[in-house]
Design a protein around this motif. Structure first.
Motif, PDB file in Angstrom:
ATOM      1  N   GLY A 147      15.682  23.185  16.568  1.00  0.00           N
ATOM      2  CA  GLY A 147      16.587  22.481  15.663  1.00  0.00           C
ATOM      3  C   GLY A 147      17.825  23.296  15.355  1.00  0.00           C
ATOM      4  N   ALA A 148      17.640  24.607  15.146  1.00  0.00           N
ATOM      5  CA  ALA A 148      18.786  25.475  14.890  1.00  0.00           C
ATOM      6  C   ALA A 148      19.708  25.547  16.106  1.00  0.00           C
ATOM      7  N   ALA A 149      19.096  25.508  17.309  1.00  0.00           N
ATOM      8  CA  ALA A 149      19.908  25.601  18.529  1.00  0.00           C
ATOM      9  C   ALA A 149      20.777  24.360  18.710  1.00  0.00           C
ATOM     10  N   ILE A 150      20.184  23.180  18.532  1.00  0.00           N
ATOM     11  CA  ILE A 150      20.962  21.957  18.742  1.00  0.00           C
ATOM     12  C   ILE A 150      21.917  21.685  17.587  1.00  0.00           C
ATOM     13  N   SER A 151      21.706  22.366  16.459  1.00  0.00           N
ATOM     14  CA  SER A 151      22.618  22.161  15.323  1.00  0.00           C
ATOM     15  C   SER A 151      24.021  22.695  15.614  1.00  0.00           C
ATOM     16  N   VAL A 152      24.125  23.650  16.545  1.00  0.00           N
ATOM     17  CA  VAL A 152      25.443  24.222  16.858  1.00  0.00           C
ATOM     18  C   VAL A 152      26.368  23.161  17.465  1.00  0.00           C
ATOM     19  N   PRO A 153      25.991  22.504  18.578  1.00  0.00           N
ATOM     20  CA  PRO A 153      26.901  21.466  19.102  1.00  0.00           C
ATOM     21  C   PRO A 153      27.001  20.249  18.179  1.00  0.00           C
ATOM     22  N   LEU A 154      25.921  19.922  17.474  1.00  0.00           N
ATOM     23  CA  LEU A 154      26.000  18.804  16.532  1.00  0.00           C
ATOM     24  C   LEU A 154      27.027  19.076  15.438  1.00  0.00           C
ATOM     25  N   TYR A 155      27.018  20.280  14.938  1.00  0.00           N
ATOM     26  CA  TYR A 155      27.944  20.637  13.858  1.00  0.00           C
ATOM     27  C   TYR A 155      29.388  20.534  14.336  1.00  0.00           C
ATOM     28  N   HIS A 156      29.660  21.048  15.528  1.00  0.00           N
ATOM     29  CA  HIS A 156      31.042  21.061  16.012  1.00  0.00           C
ATOM     30  C   HIS A 156      31.520  19.674  16.426  1.00  0.00           C
ATOM     31  N   ASN A 157      30.629  18.787  16.823  1.00  0.00           N
ATOM     32  CA  ASN A 157      31.042  17.462  17.278  1.00  0.00           C
ATOM     33  C   ASN A 157      31.026  16.402  16.183  1.00  0.00           C
ATOM     34  N   PHE A 158      30.183  16.570  15.155  1.00  0.00           N
ATOM     35  CA  PHE A 158      30.011  15.493  14.186  1.00  0.00           C
ATOM     36  C   PHE A 158      30.178  15.916  12.727  1.00  0.00           C
ATOM     37  N   ILE A 159      30.095  17.200  12.418  1.00  0.00           N
ATOM     38  CA  ILE A 159      30.116  17.624  11.005  1.00  0.00           C
ATOM     39  C   ILE A 159      31.422  18.348  10.693  1.00  0.00           C
ATOM     40  N   GLY A 160      31.463  19.613  11.047  1.00  0.00           N
ATOM     41  CA  GLY A 160      32.665  20.411  10.788  1.00  0.00           C
ATOM     42  C   GLY A 160      32.801  20.781   9.323  1.00  0.00           C
ATOM     43  N   SER A 161      33.926  21.418   8.999  1.00  0.00           N
ATOM     44  CA  SER A 161      34.193  21.829   7.618  1.00  0.00           C
ATOM     45  C   SER A 161      34.430  20.574   6.773  1.00  0.00           C
ATOM     46  N   PRO A 162      34.200  20.628   5.449  1.00  0.00           N
ATOM     47  CA  PRO A 162      33.901  21.819   4.640  1.00  0.00           C
ATOM     48  C   PRO A 162      32.411  22.126   4.511  1.00  0.00           C
ATOM     49  N   VAL A 163      31.548  21.442   5.284  1.00  0.00           N
ATOM     50  CA  VAL A 163      30.107  21.713   5.190  1.00  0.00           C
ATOM     51  C   VAL A 163      29.804  23.050   5.837  1.00  0.00           C
ATOM     52  N   GLU A 164      29.026  23.888   5.122  1.00  0.00           N
ATOM     53  CA  GLU A 164      28.637  25.184   5.668  1.00  0.00           C
ATOM     54  C   GLU A 164      27.665  24.977   6.826  1.00  0.00           C
ATOM     55  N   PHE A 165      27.865  25.689   7.926  1.00  0.00           N
ATOM     56  CA  PHE A 165      26.985  25.560   9.088  1.00  0.00           C
ATOM     57  C   PHE A 165      25.557  25.979   8.755  1.00  0.00           C
ATOM     58  N   THR A 166      25.410  26.999   7.915  1.00  0.00           N
ATOM     59  CA  THR A 166      24.064  27.485   7.561  1.00  0.00           C
ATOM     60  C   THR A 166      23.240  26.384   6.911  1.00  0.00           C
ATOM     61  N   TYR A 167      23.869  25.634   6.005  1.00  0.00           N
ATOM     62  CA  TYR A 167      23.142  24.564   5.331  1.00  0.00           C
ATOM     63  C   TYR A 167      22.722  23.476   6.340  1.00  0.00           C
ATOM     64  N   PHE A 168      23.639  23.106   7.209  1.00  0.00           N
ATOM     65  CA  PHE A 168      23.339  22.082   8.202  1.00  0.00           C
ATOM     66  C   PHE A 168      22.237  22.555   9.151  1.00  0.00           C
ATOM     67  N   MET A 169      22.296  23.823   9.542  1.00  0.00           N
ATOM     68  CA  MET A 169      21.281  24.370  10.434  1.00  0.00           C
ATOM     69  C   MET A 169      19.901  24.330   9.766  1.00  0.00           C
ATOM     70  N   LEU A 170      19.827  24.671   8.462  1.00  0.00           N
ATOM     71  CA  LEU A 170      18.544  24.651   7.749  1.00  0.00           C
ATOM     72  C   LEU A 170      17.966  23.233   7.712  1.00  0.00           C
ATOM     73  N   PHE A 171      18.801  22.259   7.423  1.00  0.00           N
ATOM     74  CA  PHE A 171      18.299  20.886   7.355  1.00  0.00           C
ATOM     75  C   PHE A 171      17.859  20.397   8.729  1.00  0.00           C
ATOM     76  N   THR A 172      18.592  20.751   9.758  1.00  0.00           N
ATOM     77  CA  THR A 172      18.205  20.350  11.106  1.00  0.00           C
ATOM     78  C   THR A 172      16.882  21.004  11.511  1.00  0.00           C
ATOM     79  N   GLY A 173      16.735  22.272  11.200  1.00  0.00           N
ATOM     80  CA  GLY A 173      15.497  22.977  11.529  1.00  0.00           C
ATOM     81  C   GLY A 173      14.288  22.414  10.801  1.00  0.00           C
ATOM     82  N   VAL A 174      14.451  22.147   9.502  1.00  0.00           N
ATOM     83  CA  VAL A 174      13.344  21.573   8.724  1.00  0.00           C
ATOM     84  C   VAL A 174      13.010  20.179   9.233  1.00  0.00           C
TER      85      VAL A 174
END
Length: 857
Positions: A147-174
């Motif tokens: 989940g943490a691995a796939i959160s990287v491309p997901l974050y850059h393609n669909f989320i971006g700032s101002p959301v912190e990547f760490t928070y998004f990675m935690l939710f994806t992993g859980v």
């Protein structure tokens, strides 16, 4: 004051007139107002429940759990499908109604998580603890990493700032790590895997998984809520301290309070329920104000409720139906209103959605399969556990909704993950069915594993207990069947009674709780408790077992129990149709019921047989039809039949011998009963006059003299009884001639036995009066003889198909004379002879015997 009232009165009168007019005044029933949100809420709730029920009818055909239909229904009611209908969302789910709708849905999800906490039992986790924890930890580690691995491309393609990547990675992993424990319970129940190795390991691993994942979610919320570098650690430490406070002081206080209010013995009192709900909402309030989701607080509140005395099960009974039926579908619809699968509308989005599904499934399935294989399970079992751990359901939706509400997830990403949860939950059932079909299942039985017994005849009994109504009869039957304590058992036979308590299971998670708490229920169940006390008072070795199975599998549970314990006789109860109260199955603690005396024809010939009576007769009939073990069916006794068996209580048995394998078994059973000095018997061999003498067909028997030196054959209890003829096999496939010959041989052995026999057999035979009678109406002649003594226990064989004559026509004539018609179901269950005695009202109690491998009438 009068002026103010005058000024307000036109508006008040307008509101009053509008409310009274209602539909007739042309008011829009779907209009949402802050002063009256109930009307629209009822419309919303009705539509949601109806949608879920309709979908579950179709999906239930392919054995999908109901939660799949409810999640799909919520999605269809949202912008994905029905939301595209012009005016639908505006009128049914308008924006101004959503705060009230959301409030009801969140109250429901809090109660649901409280119930999930109630179901997390330490007994589940500790059962197969090594393999379960290994599977849970390895699965979460790899899944979180993927989940943490796939959160990287997901974050850059669909989320971006101002959301912190760490928070998004935690939710994806859980989200990747979670497994839905409640839905997994439903799937295991539907597939009948609850008591298998796969089921137990899967439940244990998912329970451990849920606990760790909720802890990770609490950590994620602590980091998100922290406004400075030191805030997050303080929130986390507060959460740990609060958890420790709940697990020790609060749980101990709740346990003391449960004992103080008597909730452990009689179920939770109103006062205890009020205090428990106060603790529930207090936990939700505290975890919410410190920056952690209230979901974590209500989950903890369920975990700390004491499990002693089946208290958690009783609380769940009071809450679960309403929560599962009404409130949980509301939450799924709330998620569905935020889910728009139409946003998955391009190649990149579809590519990431498929990647999320494949990575999540491959990670869980792969690591679970390998870990379970390392733990010692077969490849088939290991892959099945891996499939079960991929189940998502409402638990992931809760995490996703938290992410959406905090702004970490966008609606597009939220919809992608909801679609993934739906797909993985949907494929779980068919995948498990393919990998682990019924013929491959190796049942995992809770309790002691005993090898089949090879001790002498009738030393091991299985007593079936499924209702409190059956207790009196089963105690009487058990007391009568056991040898007297004053008489030593033949050849050192060790007598053992195996009591099997049957509880019907449904698809409700409550039943899974009861199944997982079998060890606790064995000690707290009132029916087993009464039987345990009975064994202690009579110095009987009693083995107690409890099986929680669907109604259609109850007979299989009995046969498995008989095989496992090596039982030689199954003792069952059959109640008169008019004696079965409709609500006894719902209230197993009820020990008193309205009862019609069996000593009256009206008790048997009731015109209307209730549903409970019909179901019970079908249950007994199925056991008789499929049993490969001898069965004794005890028909509800009257109050005058004592079960003490003491010196001052002499019972008399009447046994009419009509012939056939069941009657031969019944004769041996009468011999067993008469080993008790307090029991005497009259055995009458009935024949039909006016027809060709059956005796002319019987082979000649050489009766042994006292000093005969002929070879001895093994008879009752393997005791030597002299005979020059070997007893033919009494199997189901005999011809009538072979059956008649076997009848004659056995009757002659007992009625004209030599004195050179075992002392116990001689003592039993001395208490039995043997005679023969010929009559044109043998049934009526037998009933007339039985009526000369009261009280009397009548013992009969069930089937007389291979006997010398048919009793059907005579019985039909008797029932017509008594206006007792329409009893085909009862006759098919207990047989012609027993039907005649019960209908006559002369028998205080009746025992019906069926030999193994003998079919129905």
């Amino acid at each position: 004051m009068p002026v103010v009232m005058e000024a307000l009165s036109p508006q008040s009168r307008w509101r009053e007139a509008t409310g009274q007019g209602g539909l007739l005044s042309g008011v829009d029933l779907t209009a949402s107002t802050t002063s009256d949100p109930l009307r629209l809420w009822i419309i919303q709730m009705g539509m949601i429940v109806m949608m879920g029920q309709l979908l579950s009818l179709g999906l239930g055909k392919i054995r999908q759990p109901k939660v799949v239909a409810e999640i799909l229904g919520g999605i269809l009611l949202g912008p994905t499908a029905m939301g595209r209908i012009p005016g639908f969302t505006k009128h049914i789910f308008p924006a101004q109604s959503l705060p009230y709708f959301s409030l009801a849905a969140n109250i429901g999800i809090y109660l649901f998580l409280f119930i999930v906490g109630l179901k997390v039992d330490a007994n589940i986790i500790t059962r197969n603890a090594r393999s379960s924890l290994l599977i849970a930890l390895s699965t979460m580690t790899l899944s979180f990493g993927l989940g943490a691995a796939i959160s990287v491309p997901l974050y850059h393609n669909f989320i971006g700032s101002p959301v912190e990547f760490t928070y998004f990675m935690l939710f994806t992993g859980v989200s990747f790590s979670i497994t839905s424990f409640p839905v997994l319970c439903r799937i295991l129940t539907a597939l009948k895997l609850l008591d298998t190795t796969v089921g137990v390991v899967g439940l244990s691993a998912s329970a451990s998984n849920d606990i760790v994942c909720w802890s990770l979610l609490a950590l994620s919320m602590a980091l998100i809520s922290g406004t400075s570098g030191l805030t997050a650690p303080w929130i986390l430490l507060t959460c740990v301290a609060f958890t420790a406070f709940l697990i020790w002081p609060v749980r101990i206080a709740l346990l003391w309070f449960a004992r103080f209010t008597g909730s452990l013995e009689d179920g939770p009192t109103i006062f205890f329920m009020v205090v428990t709900l106060i603790v529930l909402w207090a936990c939700a309030f505290f975890t919410d104000i410190v920056g952690i989701s209230a979901n974590f607080g209500v989950f903890l509140a369920g975990v700390i409720v004491p499990r002693e005395g089946a208290l958690a099960i009783s609380i769940t009974k009071r809450l679960e139906d309403t929560v599962i039926t009404i409130f949980l579908p509301l939450y799924f619809t709330l998620s569905g209103l935020s889910t728009d699968l139409g946003l998955i509308n391009n190649g990149i989005t579809w590519g990431f959605t498929i990647a999320i599904i494949c990575l999540d499934f491959a990670g869980k399935f792969g690591v679970c399969t390998i870990t379970a294989r390392i733990s010692g399970m077969s490849w088939r079992e290991s892959s099945t556990v891996g499939s079960l751990m991929c189940c998502k359901g409402p638990v992931e939706l809760i995490i996703l909704n938290i992410g959406l509400s905090t702004g970490i997830l966008t609606q597009r990403v939220f919809s992608m993950f909801v679609f993934e949860a739906l797909v993985l939950t949907f494929i779980t059932t068919p995948l498990v069915s393919i990998l682990y079909p019924p013929e491959r299942q190796d049942e995992y039985h809770i309790g002691d594993h005993q090898s089949p017994m090879t001790e002498p005849w009738r030393s091991h009994f299985t007593v079936v207990l499924d209702k409190f109504d059956h207790m009196s009869g089963m105690l009487v039957a058990t007391q009568l069947a056991l040898p007297s304590p004053l008489v030593p058992s033949p050849q050192g036979t060790d007598i053992c009674v195996n009591a099997l308590r049957l509880i019907e299971i449904s698809d409700r998670n409550l039943d899974i709780m009861e199944s997982s708490a079998v060890d606790t229920l064995i000690h707290s169940d009132p029916i087993l408790g009464a039987f345990r006390t009975f064994g202690e008072l009579n110095d009987i070795r009693v083995s107690l077992s409890l099986s929680i199975v669907p109604h259609e599998d109850m007979s299989k549970a009995i046969f498995d129990h008989v095989t496992r314990h090596g039982s030689e006789l199954i003792l069952l109860q059959w109640l008169l149709p008019s004696s079965i109260s409709e609500d006894t199955t719902e209230d197993p603690y009820r020990s008193h019921r309205t009862r019609i005396e069996p000593n009256s024809p009206e008790a048997f010939s009731c015109g209307t047989i209730g549903t409970a009576a019909t179901i019970h007769s079908q249950f007994v009939h199925k056991i008789l039809a499929e049993s490969n073990t001898d069965v004794a069916l005890f028909i509800d006794p009257g109050t005058s039949l004592s079960c003490s068996g003491g010196p001052g209580s002499v019972h008399h048995i009447f046994f009419p011998f009509f012939g056939g394998p069941d009657d031969r078994l019944a004769l041996e059973f009468v011999m067993q009963l008469c080993t008790n000095p307090g029991i005497s018997a009259t055995a009458v061999r009935m024949s039909k006059s006016g027809a060709e003498r059956v005796a002319a067909q019987w082979p000649s028997i050489v009766r042994p003299e006292e000093d005969s030196n002929e070879t001895r054959e093994s008879g009752y209890h393997e005791m030597p009884i002299q005979s020059t003829v070997v007893i033919p096999n009494i199997s189901h496939g005999q011809t009538r001639f072979e059956s008649d010959a076997a009848d004659t041989i056995l009757w002659e052995q007992y009625a004209h036995s030599s004195y050179d026999i075992h002392p116990s057999t001689r003592a039993a035979l001395s208490r039995i009066t043997f005679s023969e009678q010929s009559s044109s109406m043998p049934l009526q002649a037998a009933i007339q003889q039985a009526s000369t003594r009261k009280p009397v226990l009548v013992v009969v064989g069930r089937s007389h198909r291979t006997g010398s004559f048919d009793l059907t026509q005579e019985l039909e004539n008797m029932l017509k004379e008594q206006s007792s018609v329409g009893q085909d179901d009862s006759r098919n269950t207990i047989g012609d002879a027993a039907t005649a005695f019960v209908a006559s009202g002369y028998a205080t109690a009746v025992v019906v015997l069926q030999a193994a491998n003998v079919g129905t009438d």
